[in-house]
Design a protein around this motif. Structure first.
Motif, mmCIF file in Angstrom:
data_model
loop_
_atom_site.group_PDB
_atom_site.id
_atom_site.type_symbol
_atom_site.label_atom_id
_atom_site.label_comp_id
_atom_site.label_asym_id
_atom_site.label_seq_id
_atom_site.Cartn_x
_atom_site.Cartn_y
_atom_site.Cartn_z
ATOM 1 N N VAL A 1 93.319 102.332 16.409
ATOM 2 C CA VAL A 1 91.860 102.310 16.304
ATOM 3 C C VAL A 1 91.275 101.271 17.259
ATOM 4 C CG1 VAL A 1 89.908 101.959 14.744
ATOM 5 C CG2 VAL A 1 91.968 103.113 13.922
ATOM 6 N N GLY A 2 92.004 100.184 17.466
ATOM 7 C CA GLY A 2 91.541 99.158 18.392
ATOM 8 C C GLY A 2 91.391 99.671 19.812
ATOM 9 N N THR A 3 92.289 100.582 20.210
ATOM 10 C CA THR A 3 92.179 101.180 21.542
ATOM 11 C C THR A 3 90.904 102.016 21.655
ATOM 12 O OG1 THR A 3 94.585 101.255 21.781
ATOM 13 C CG2 THR A 3 93.292 102.703 23.211
ATOM 14 N N LEU A 4 90.590 102.761 20.602
ATOM 15 C CA LEU A 4 89.362 103.557 20.614
ATOM 16 C C LEU A 4 88.136 102.647 20.636
ATOM 17 C CD1 LEU A 4 90.162 106.498 18.153
ATOM 18 C CD2 LEU A 4 90.905 106.117 20.509
ATOM 19 N N LYS A 5 88.230 101.520 19.943
ATOM 20 C CA LYS A 5 87.111 100.565 19.958
ATOM 21 C C LYS A 5 86.919 99.987 21.365
ATOM 22 C CE LYS A 5 83.996 97.803 18.038
ATOM 23 N NZ LYS A 5 83.588 96.984 19.162
ATOM 24 N N GLN A 6 88.002 99.717 22.071
ATOM 25 C CA GLN A 6 87.899 99.233 23.447
ATOM 26 C C GLN A 6 87.222 100.278 24.335
ATOM 27 O OE1 GLN A 6 91.890 98.257 24.618
ATOM 28 N NE2 GLN A 6 92.042 96.488 23.252
ATOM 29 N N LEU A 7 87.614 101.546 24.173
ATOM 30 C CA LEU A 7 87.004 102.629 24.951
ATOM 31 C C LEU A 7 85.514 102.757 24.621
ATOM 32 C CD1 LEU A 7 89.904 105.196 24.570
ATOM 33 C CD2 LEU A 7 89.101 104.280 26.743
ATOM 34 N N GLN A 8 85.192 102.542 23.357
ATOM 35 C CA GLN A 8 83.788 102.567 22.940
ATOM 36 C C GLN A 8 83.016 101.423 23.602
ATOM 37 O OE1 GLN A 8 82.903 101.528 18.779
ATOM 38 N NE2 GLN A 8 81.762 103.458 18.647
ATOM 39 N N ASP A 9 83.606 100.243 23.588
ATOM 40 C CA ASP A 9 82.940 99.088 24.203
ATOM 41 C C ASP A 9 82.749 99.277 25.707
ATOM 42 O OD1 ASP A 9 82.880 97.873 21.723
ATOM 43 O OD2 ASP A 9 84.652 96.631 22.084
ATOM 44 N N GLU A 10 83.634 100.053 26.324
ATOM 45 C CA GLU A 10 83.535 100.331 27.755
ATOM 46 C C GLU A 10 82.550 101.462 28.069
ATOM 47 O OE1 GLU A 10 87.547 101.186 28.902
ATOM 48 O OE2 GLU A 10 88.287 99.232 28.214
ATOM 49 N N GLY A 11 81.993 102.078 27.025
ATOM 50 C CA GLY A 11 81.020 103.143 27.219
ATOM 51 C C GLY A 11 81.624 104.508 27.480
ATOM 52 N N LYS A 12 82.921 104.659 27.224
ATOM 53 C CA LYS A 12 83.581 105.945 27.495
ATOM 54 C C LYS A 12 83.531 106.889 26.302
ATOM 55 C CE LYS A 12 86.490 103.960 31.080
ATOM 56 N NZ LYS A 12 87.847 103.595 31.531
ATOM 57 N N ILE A 13 83.368 106.332 25.109
ATOM 58 C CA ILE A 13 83.154 107.160 23.930
ATOM 59 C C ILE A 13 82.003 106.562 23.135
ATOM 60 C CG2 ILE A 13 85.541 107.928 23.819
ATOM 61 C CD1 ILE A 13 86.068 106.040 21.588
ATOM 62 N N ARG A 14 81.296 107.423 22.414
ATOM 63 C CA ARG A 14 80.117 106.969 21.665
ATOM 64 C C ARG A 14 80.469 106.613 20.220
ATOM 65 N NH1 ARG A 14 74.262 110.062 21.711
ATOM 66 N NH2 ARG A 14 73.191 108.757 20.186
ATOM 67 N N HIS A 15 81.193 107.529 19.552
ATOM 68 C CA HIS A 15 81.540 107.325 18.153
ATOM 69 C C HIS A 15 83.023 107.610 17.934
ATOM 70 C CE1 HIS A 15 77.546 106.502 16.758
ATOM 71 N NE2 HIS A 15 77.071 107.666 17.170
ATOM 72 N N ILE A 16 83.561 107.044 16.838
ATOM 73 C CA ILE A 16 84.986 107.146 16.527
ATOM 74 C C ILE A 16 85.173 107.873 15.198
ATOM 75 C CG2 ILE A 16 87.086 105.836 16.001
ATOM 76 C CD1 ILE A 16 85.916 103.573 17.760
ATOM 77 N N GLY A 17 86.148 108.797 15.182
ATOM 78 C CA GLY A 17 86.489 109.512 13.958
ATOM 79 C C GLY A 17 87.989 109.523 13.742
ATOM 80 N N LEU A 18 88.401 109.957 12.549
ATOM 81 C CA LEU A 18 89.806 110.047 12.187
ATOM 82 C C LEU A 18 90.111 111.444 11.669
ATOM 83 C CD1 LEU A 18 90.108 106.704 10.142
ATOM 84 C CD2 LEU A 18 90.725 107.051 12.545
ATOM 85 N N SER A 19 91.391 111.809 11.668
ATOM 86 C CA SER A 19 91.799 113.129 11.179
ATOM 87 C C SER A 19 93.023 113.006 10.291
ATOM 88 C CB SER A 19 92.100 114.055 12.374
ATOM 89 O OG SER A 19 92.510 115.327 11.921
ATOM 90 N N GLU A 20 93.020 113.765 9.195
ATOM 91 C CA GLU A 20 94.101 113.781 8.205
ATOM 92 C C GLU A 20 94.431 112.372 7.723
ATOM 93 O OE1 GLU A 20 95.669 116.063 6.256
ATOM 94 O OE2 GLU A 20 93.964 117.199 7.000
ATOM 95 N N VAL A 21 93.499 111.798 6.996
ATOM 96 C CA VAL A 21 93.633 110.419 6.531
ATOM 97 C C VAL A 21 93.302 110.322 5.045
ATOM 98 C CG1 VAL A 21 93.208 109.275 8.734
ATOM 99 C CG2 VAL A 21 91.262 109.998 7.334
#
Length: 288
Positions: A147-167
């Motif tokens: 999840v931290g990697t996705l947060k880094q991508l979010q902070d870089e402006g490459k993704i807007r929102h984060i979701g999860l699957s089968e949790v």
């Protein structure tokens, strides 16, 4: 059953992440590639027609993944819909690798997730991905690193929102300590409701709930089953009733029925126009 030019709008809207409006009747691209979600579609032109027809019907939320094909579904979206109209929301996923038809393997290493996000941006023709979902939690990698990697991508402006699957609820709560989680995507339908606890948690916390495999109606649709009976009364199909039940079940529910046929697409989307009474909803709920 009433019909309009854009029936998907009848499902109402949901603010994904509190700032991204989507019509609650969406479309999932998993059925567009070949058998086993592998390779090109049998009829690529029909696949493009399905995607364009979905937009005409008012669908503005499309769910895909880098592993569908792999990359086939993402590239089909780009072929059919790019440049994307204002208000069109594309959600994709990474975290499952493919070794062949029907073969899936979780990979959550930070460098892999980052690589796949970059490839999805290219394959979709986007500068930023509206919703990027961790397709599966890799048990070999700490959740906070994934999840931290996705947060880094979010902070870089490459993704807007984060979701999860089968949790599970506990996994969502753990992920929320690292980043804001705006959606979850679990197996859920009228016949299989093992994710009920997660759905209730999502409803209470205004987290979008994206049910995959939403049309498993099973014996409920056979003969004199409750789905078949109510479908006749509504002049609708059992599948449409199953989708109408999902929409009624929770205001955060975002069904994404997928198909490779324009005719089936039109049938699915028109389920948004069905209004179940309290009694009908309870009858279907108690039937399982």
């Amino acid at each position: 059953m009433p019909t309009t030019a854009q029936p998907a709008q009848a499902a109402g809207t949901f603010l994904l992440g509190g700032d991204l409006p989507v019509n609650r009747m969406g479309y999932g691209t998993m059925q567009l590639p070949g058998p086993g979600v592998w390779g090109d579609p049998k009829d690529p032109d029909e696949a493009v027609r399905v995607l364009r027809r979905a937009v005409e019907l008012g669908v503005n939320f499309f769910d895909t993944a880098d592993s569908y094909g792999p990359v086939v579904a993402e590239q089909l979206l780009k072929t059919a819909l790019h440049p994307y109209a204002d208000g069109l929301v594309i959600a994709t996923k990474a975290g499952l690798s493919r070794q062949g038809p029907g073969k899936w393997w979780p990979i959550g290493r930070p460098e892999y997730l980052r690589q796949q996000a970059e490839l999805s941006l290219r394959n979709l023709g986007l500068d930023r991905i509206d919703l990027f979902q961790l397709h599966r939690i890799d048990p070999q990698v700490p959740l906070e690193d994934q999840v931290g990697t996705l947060k880094q991508l979010q902070d870089e402006g490459k993704i807007r929102h984060i979701g999860l699957s089968e949790v599970s609820v506990a996994e969502v709560q753990a992920a929320q300590k690292v980043a804001t989680i705006v959606s979850v995507q679990n197996l859920y339908n009228l016949s299989k409701r093992t994710a009920e606890e997660l759905l209730d948690f999502s409803t209470s916390n205004n987290i979008g709930f994206i049910p995959w495999f939403p049309l498993a109606t099973g014996a409920l649709a056979a003969g004199d089953g409750p789905l078949a009976t109510l479908a006749k009364e509504h002049d609708a199909s059992p599948s449409q009733l199953a989708l109408a039940w999902l929409l009624r079940r929770s205001p955060v529910m975002l069904p994404i029925p997928g198909t490779s046929s324009v005719a089936h697409l039109e049938d699915n989307v028109r389920a948004a126009e069905i209004e179940l009474s309290d009694e009908e909803f309870d009858t279907l709920t108690k039937a399982v």
